[in-house]
Enzyme design. Structure first.
Site, short mmCIF file in Angstrom:
data_model
loop_
_atom_site.label_atom_id
_atom_site.label_comp_id
_atom_site.label_asym_id
_atom_site.label_seq_id
_atom_site.Cartn_x
_atom_site.Cartn_y
_atom_site.Cartn_z
N SER A 4 44.02 43.88 36.43
CA SER A 4 44.04 44.39 37.96
C SER A 4 45.36 44.26 38.65
CB SER A 4 42.65 43.79 38.68
OG SER A 4 41.45 44.10 37.98
N HIS A 53 41.80 51.07 36.79
CA HIS A 53 41.86 50.70 35.25
C HIS A 53 41.77 51.86 34.63
CE1 HIS A 53 41.53 46.31 34.85
NE2 HIS A 53 40.75 46.61 35.90
N ARG A 57 41.43 47.42 29.98
CA ARG A 57 40.65 46.56 29.09
C ARG A 57 39.25 46.67 29.21
NH1 ARG A 57 43.07 41.89 32.15
NH2 ARG A 57 43.72 40.83 30.20
N HIS A 93 35.91 44.61 29.70
CA HIS A 93 35.58 43.53 30.13
C HIS A 93 34.12 42.94 29.45
CE1 HIS A 93 38.23 44.64 33.40
NE2 HIS A 93 38.77 43.24 33.50
N GLU A 98 32.64 34.21 42.21
CA GLU A 98 31.70 33.02 42.17
C GLU A 98 31.28 32.50 43.57
OE1 GLU A 98 35.28 33.52 41.29
OE2 GLU A 98 34.30 33.77 39.30
I1 8IG Z 1 41.29 40.28 40.92
O1 8IG Z 1 38.22 35.73 42.77
C1 8IG Z 1 39.69 38.98 40.80
N1 8IG Z 1 39.06 38.70 39.95
N2 8IG Z 1 35.72 35.62 38.95
N3 8IG Z 1 37.00 35.59 40.89
C2 8IG Z 1 36.79 36.25 39.66
N4 8IG Z 1 37.20 37.23 39.25
C3 8IG Z 1 38.38 37.86 40.13
C4 8IG Z 1 38.57 37.28 41.25
C5 8IG Z 1 37.89 36.22 41.70
N5 8IG Z 1 39.70 37.95 41.83
#
Ligand code: 8IG
Length: 267
Positions: free
Chosen positions: A35, A67, A87, A89, A188
Protein backbone atom coordinates in the site's frame (compact mmCIF):
# COMPACT_ATOMS: atom_id res chain seq x y z
CA UNK A 1 -3.52 -29.04 -2.86
CA UNK A 2 -2.54 -32.45 -4.24
CA UNK A 3 1.00 -33.83 -4.16
CA UNK A 4 1.37 -32.97 -7.83
CA UNK A 5 0.67 -29.35 -6.88
CA UNK A 6 3.09 -29.15 -3.95
CA UNK A 7 3.94 -25.46 -3.42
CA UNK A 8 7.42 -25.56 -4.94
CA UNK A 9 6.20 -27.39 -8.04
CA UNK A 10 3.40 -24.87 -8.55
CA UNK A 11 5.96 -22.07 -8.16
CA UNK A 12 8.21 -23.79 -10.70
CA UNK A 13 5.38 -23.90 -13.21
CA UNK A 14 4.58 -20.22 -12.52
CA UNK A 15 8.23 -19.25 -13.03
CA UNK A 16 8.36 -21.14 -16.35
CA UNK A 17 5.21 -19.38 -17.55
CA UNK A 18 6.60 -16.04 -16.36
CA UNK A 19 9.74 -16.56 -18.45
CA UNK A 20 7.61 -17.48 -21.45
CA UNK A 21 5.24 -14.49 -21.15
CA UNK A 22 7.88 -11.85 -20.34
CA UNK A 23 10.55 -13.22 -22.66
CA UNK A 24 12.98 -12.87 -19.73
CA UNK A 25 14.63 -16.17 -18.89
CA UNK A 26 15.95 -15.17 -15.46
CA UNK A 27 15.08 -12.41 -13.03
CA UNK A 28 17.59 -11.14 -10.47
CA UNK A 29 15.78 -9.05 -7.85
CA UNK A 30 12.11 -9.24 -6.86
CA UNK A 31 10.07 -6.42 -5.35
CA UNK A 32 6.63 -6.56 -3.79
CA UNK A 33 4.91 -3.17 -3.74
CA UNK A 34 2.54 -2.70 -0.82
CA UNK A 35 0.00 0.00 0.00
CA UNK A 36 1.32 3.39 -1.03
CA UNK A 37 4.29 2.04 -3.01
CA UNK A 38 2.63 1.54 -6.41
CA UNK A 39 3.46 5.02 -7.77
CA UNK A 40 7.16 4.37 -7.05
CA UNK A 41 7.35 1.68 -9.75
CA UNK A 42 8.19 4.11 -12.55
CA UNK A 43 11.45 5.10 -10.81
CA UNK A 44 12.82 1.56 -11.02
CA UNK A 45 13.48 1.49 -14.73
CA UNK A 46 11.85 0.69 -18.03
CA UNK A 47 9.12 -1.96 -18.02
CA UNK A 48 9.90 -4.55 -20.67
CA UNK A 49 6.74 -6.57 -20.03
CA UNK A 50 3.63 -6.41 -17.92
CA UNK A 51 1.38 -9.39 -17.28
CA UNK A 52 -1.68 -10.12 -15.17
CA UNK A 53 -0.99 -12.21 -12.07
CA UNK A 54 -3.85 -14.45 -13.16
CA UNK A 55 -1.88 -15.40 -16.31
CA UNK A 56 0.39 -17.47 -14.05
CA UNK A 57 -0.51 -20.76 -12.35
CA UNK A 58 -1.44 -20.39 -8.68
CA UNK A 59 -2.19 -16.65 -8.61
CA UNK A 60 -5.61 -15.19 -7.86
CA UNK A 61 -7.03 -11.73 -8.63
CA UNK A 62 -6.07 -8.69 -6.52
CA UNK A 63 -8.63 -7.83 -3.87
CA UNK A 64 -7.64 -4.45 -2.41
CA UNK A 65 -8.13 -0.93 -3.81
CA UNK A 66 -4.71 0.53 -4.59
CA UNK A 67 -3.26 -2.90 -5.40
CA UNK A 68 -3.24 -3.76 -9.10
CA UNK A 69 -3.02 -7.45 -10.06
CA UNK A 70 -0.05 -6.99 -12.36
CA UNK A 71 3.53 -8.20 -12.54
CA UNK A 72 6.15 -6.18 -14.37
CA UNK A 73 9.52 -7.17 -15.69
CA UNK A 74 11.75 -4.10 -15.45
CA UNK A 75 15.22 -3.71 -16.93
CA UNK A 76 17.46 -1.76 -14.55
CA UNK A 77 21.10 -1.48 -15.61
CA UNK A 78 22.22 -5.01 -16.38
CA UNK A 79 19.60 -6.65 -14.18
CA UNK A 80 16.04 -7.84 -14.54
CA UNK A 81 13.65 -6.85 -11.78
CA UNK A 82 10.49 -8.81 -11.10
CA UNK A 83 7.97 -6.36 -9.67
CA UNK A 84 4.73 -7.51 -8.07
CA UNK A 85 2.30 -4.58 -8.11
CA UNK A 86 0.03 -6.34 -5.64
CA UNK A 87 0.11 -9.10 -3.05
CA UNK A 88 -2.26 -11.69 -1.65
CA UNK A 89 -3.01 -10.89 1.98
CA UNK A 90 -3.45 -13.42 4.78
CA UNK A 91 -6.86 -11.88 5.60
CA UNK A 92 -8.23 -12.87 2.17
CA UNK A 93 -8.57 -16.39 3.55
CA UNK A 94 -6.98 -18.08 0.53
CA UNK A 95 -4.46 -19.80 2.75
CA UNK A 96 -0.84 -19.22 3.63
CA UNK A 97 0.43 -21.01 0.51
CA UNK A 98 -1.41 -18.46 -1.68
CA UNK A 99 0.13 -15.60 0.31
CA UNK A 100 3.69 -16.77 -0.33
CA UNK A 101 3.26 -18.17 -3.86
CA UNK A 102 4.67 -14.98 -5.47
CA UNK A 103 7.74 -15.26 -3.23
CA UNK A 104 8.34 -18.88 -4.20
CA UNK A 105 7.76 -18.00 -7.86
CA UNK A 106 10.36 -15.21 -7.61
CA UNK A 107 12.87 -17.64 -6.11
CA UNK A 108 12.25 -20.17 -8.90
CA UNK A 109 12.57 -17.32 -11.44
CA UNK A 110 16.14 -16.82 -10.25
CA UNK A 111 15.83 -13.95 -7.77
CA UNK A 112 18.47 -14.06 -5.03
CA UNK A 113 17.12 -10.96 -3.30
CA UNK A 114 13.64 -9.73 -2.52
CA UNK A 115 12.48 -6.28 -1.44
CA UNK A 116 9.25 -6.46 0.56
CA UNK A 117 7.45 -3.15 0.97
CA UNK A 118 4.25 -2.35 2.80
CA UNK A 119 2.10 0.41 4.16
CA UNK A 120 1.66 0.28 7.90
CA UNK A 121 0.78 2.02 11.12
CA UNK A 122 3.58 3.54 13.19
CA UNK A 123 3.92 3.73 16.96
CA UNK A 124 6.37 6.67 17.05
CA UNK A 125 4.83 10.10 16.75
CA UNK A 126 7.92 11.37 14.91
CA UNK A 127 6.97 9.04 12.03
CA UNK A 128 4.53 11.31 10.25
CA UNK A 129 2.49 9.77 7.38
CA UNK A 130 4.82 9.22 4.42
CA UNK A 131 7.88 8.23 6.48
CA UNK A 132 9.79 5.14 5.22
CA UNK A 133 11.21 2.86 7.94
CA UNK A 134 13.54 -0.12 7.47
CA UNK A 135 12.24 -3.35 8.99
CA UNK A 136 14.90 -4.64 11.40
CA UNK A 137 12.96 -7.70 12.58
CA UNK A 138 9.40 -8.93 12.91
CA UNK A 139 6.86 -10.44 15.25
CA UNK A 140 4.43 -12.72 13.42
CA UNK A 141 1.07 -12.66 15.19
CA UNK A 142 -0.79 -14.62 12.50
CA UNK A 143 -0.05 -17.81 14.41
CA UNK A 144 0.88 -19.44 11.08
CA UNK A 145 3.96 -20.42 9.09
CA UNK A 146 4.27 -20.82 5.32
CA UNK A 147 6.51 -23.84 5.94
CA UNK A 148 5.04 -27.28 6.32
CA UNK A 149 6.80 -30.21 7.94
CA UNK A 150 9.90 -30.48 10.08
CA UNK A 151 11.95 -27.84 8.30
CA UNK A 152 13.47 -25.63 11.01
CA UNK A 153 14.50 -22.49 9.16
CA UNK A 154 16.85 -20.03 10.90
CA UNK A 155 15.39 -16.50 11.05
CA UNK A 156 18.37 -14.78 12.67
CA UNK A 157 19.16 -11.72 10.54
CA UNK A 158 16.00 -12.39 8.49
CA UNK A 159 15.98 -8.74 7.40
CA UNK A 160 19.53 -8.56 6.07
CA UNK A 161 21.72 -6.28 8.19
CA UNK A 162 23.97 -5.92 5.14
CA UNK A 163 21.15 -4.53 3.01
CA UNK A 164 19.92 -2.28 5.84
CA UNK A 165 23.38 -0.79 6.24
CA UNK A 166 23.48 -0.14 2.49
CA UNK A 167 20.10 1.63 2.70
CA UNK A 168 21.29 3.86 5.53
CA UNK A 169 24.31 4.82 3.44
CA UNK A 170 21.94 5.85 0.67
CA UNK A 171 19.66 7.72 3.10
CA UNK A 172 21.13 8.30 6.59
CA UNK A 173 17.77 9.64 7.81
CA UNK A 174 16.18 6.17 7.59
CA UNK A 175 15.00 4.78 10.94
CA UNK A 176 14.54 1.07 11.71
CA UNK A 177 11.77 -0.73 13.53
CA UNK A 178 10.25 -4.09 14.45
CA UNK A 179 7.24 -4.90 12.26
CA UNK A 180 4.32 -6.70 13.86
CA UNK A 181 1.91 -8.53 11.57
CA UNK A 182 -1.67 -8.87 12.75
CA UNK A 183 -4.09 -11.12 10.83
CA UNK A 184 -6.43 -8.21 9.96
CA UNK A 185 -8.45 -7.08 8.07
CA UNK A 186 -9.60 -4.91 10.96
CA UNK A 187 -7.10 -2.43 12.35
CA UNK A 188 -5.91 -2.82 15.95
CA UNK A 189 -7.62 -1.62 19.08
CA UNK A 190 -5.72 0.93 21.14
CA UNK A 191 -5.19 -1.81 23.76
CA UNK A 192 -3.59 -4.05 21.12
CA UNK A 193 -1.26 -1.20 20.18
CA UNK A 194 -0.36 -1.00 23.89
CA UNK A 195 0.53 -4.70 23.68
CA UNK A 196 2.65 -4.10 20.56
CA UNK A 197 4.62 -1.46 22.45
CA UNK A 198 5.09 -3.82 25.39
CA UNK A 199 6.42 -6.67 23.21
CA UNK A 200 8.88 -4.44 21.37
CA UNK A 201 7.04 -3.58 18.15
CA UNK A 202 7.24 -0.25 16.31
CA UNK A 203 5.24 -0.86 13.12
CA UNK A 204 1.90 -2.66 12.65
CA UNK A 205 0.51 -4.13 9.46
CA UNK A 206 -1.20 -7.06 7.78
CA UNK A 207 1.49 -8.48 5.50
CA UNK A 208 5.20 -9.18 4.99
CA UNK A 209 6.17 -11.60 7.80
CA UNK A 210 4.93 -14.79 6.13
CA UNK A 211 6.49 -13.64 2.85
CA UNK A 212 9.82 -12.94 4.54
CA UNK A 213 9.83 -16.41 6.13
CA UNK A 214 9.10 -18.07 2.77
CA UNK A 215 11.82 -15.97 1.13
CA UNK A 216 14.36 -17.10 3.71
CA UNK A 217 13.25 -20.71 3.35
CA UNK A 218 13.89 -20.33 -0.38
CA UNK A 219 17.38 -18.93 0.32
CA UNK A 220 16.74 -15.32 -0.68
CA UNK A 221 18.22 -12.27 1.03
CA UNK A 222 15.40 -10.05 2.34
CA UNK A 223 15.08 -6.28 2.54
CA UNK A 224 11.92 -4.96 4.21
CA UNK A 225 10.79 -1.33 3.99
CA UNK A 226 7.61 0.00 5.56
CA UNK A 227 5.90 3.22 4.60
CA UNK A 228 4.21 4.62 7.69
CA UNK A 229 0.90 5.87 6.36
CA UNK A 230 -0.85 6.46 9.68
CA UNK A 231 -0.20 6.60 13.38
CA UNK A 232 -1.25 3.31 15.03
CA UNK A 233 -4.68 3.19 16.64
CA UNK A 234 -5.22 5.23 19.76
CA UNK A 235 -2.12 7.40 19.36
CA UNK A 236 -3.58 10.42 17.55
CA UNK A 237 -7.16 10.06 18.80
CA UNK A 238 -8.30 10.01 15.14
CA UNK A 239 -9.98 6.98 13.52
CA UNK A 240 -8.05 5.08 10.80
CA UNK A 241 -9.26 4.68 7.24
CA UNK A 242 -7.98 3.12 4.01
CA UNK A 243 -8.43 6.38 2.05
CA UNK A 244 -5.93 8.04 4.42
CA UNK A 245 -3.50 5.23 3.64
CA UNK A 246 -3.82 5.71 -0.12
CA UNK A 247 -3.47 9.48 0.21
CA UNK A 248 -0.28 9.17 2.29
CA UNK A 249 1.07 6.87 -0.43
CA UNK A 250 0.27 9.34 -3.20
CA UNK A 251 1.87 12.15 -1.21
CA UNK A 252 5.03 10.09 -0.55
CA UNK A 253 5.28 8.59 -4.06
CA UNK A 254 8.17 10.68 -5.35
CA UNK A 255 10.26 10.13 -2.21
CA UNK A 256 9.62 6.36 -2.25
CA UNK A 257 10.42 6.22 -5.96
CA UNK A 258 13.65 8.09 -5.41
CA UNK A 259 14.56 5.82 -2.48
CA UNK A 260 13.93 2.57 -4.39
CA UNK A 261 15.62 4.00 -7.47
CA UNK A 262 18.80 4.54 -5.44
CA UNK A 263 18.67 1.35 -3.35
CA UNK A 264 17.88 -1.28 -5.98
CA UNK A 265 20.98 -0.68 -8.15
CA UNK A 266 23.16 -1.21 -5.04
CA UNK A 267 21.61 -4.53 -4.00
I1 8IG B 1 -1.49 1.04 5.55
O1 8IG B 1 -2.42 0.86 11.42
C1 8IG B 1 -1.85 0.21 7.28
N1 8IG B 1 -1.95 -1.09 7.37
N2 8IG B 1 -2.67 -3.68 11.15
N3 8IG B 1 -2.56 -1.38 11.28
C2 8IG B 1 -2.53 -2.52 10.55
N4 8IG B 1 -2.34 -2.52 9.24
C3 8IG B 1 -2.17 -1.34 8.65
C4 8IG B 1 -2.19 -0.14 9.32
C5 8IG B 1 -2.39 -0.16 10.74
N5 8IG B 1 -1.98 0.84 8.44
Amino acid sequence: MTDAEAPHLLAERAAAKLAELTGVERHDVALVLGSGWLPAVEALGEATAEIDTTDLPGFSAAAVAGHSGKIRSVRAGDRNLLVFLSRTHFYEGKGVAAVVHPIRTAAKAGCATIVLTNGCGGLRETWTPGTPVLISDHINLTGRSPIEGAHFVDLTDLYSSRLRAMCREVDPSLDEGVYVQFPGPHYETPAEIGMVRAIGGHLVGMSTTLEAIAAREAGMEVLGISLVTNLAAGISGQPLNHEEVLEAGRAAASRMGELLGKIVPRI
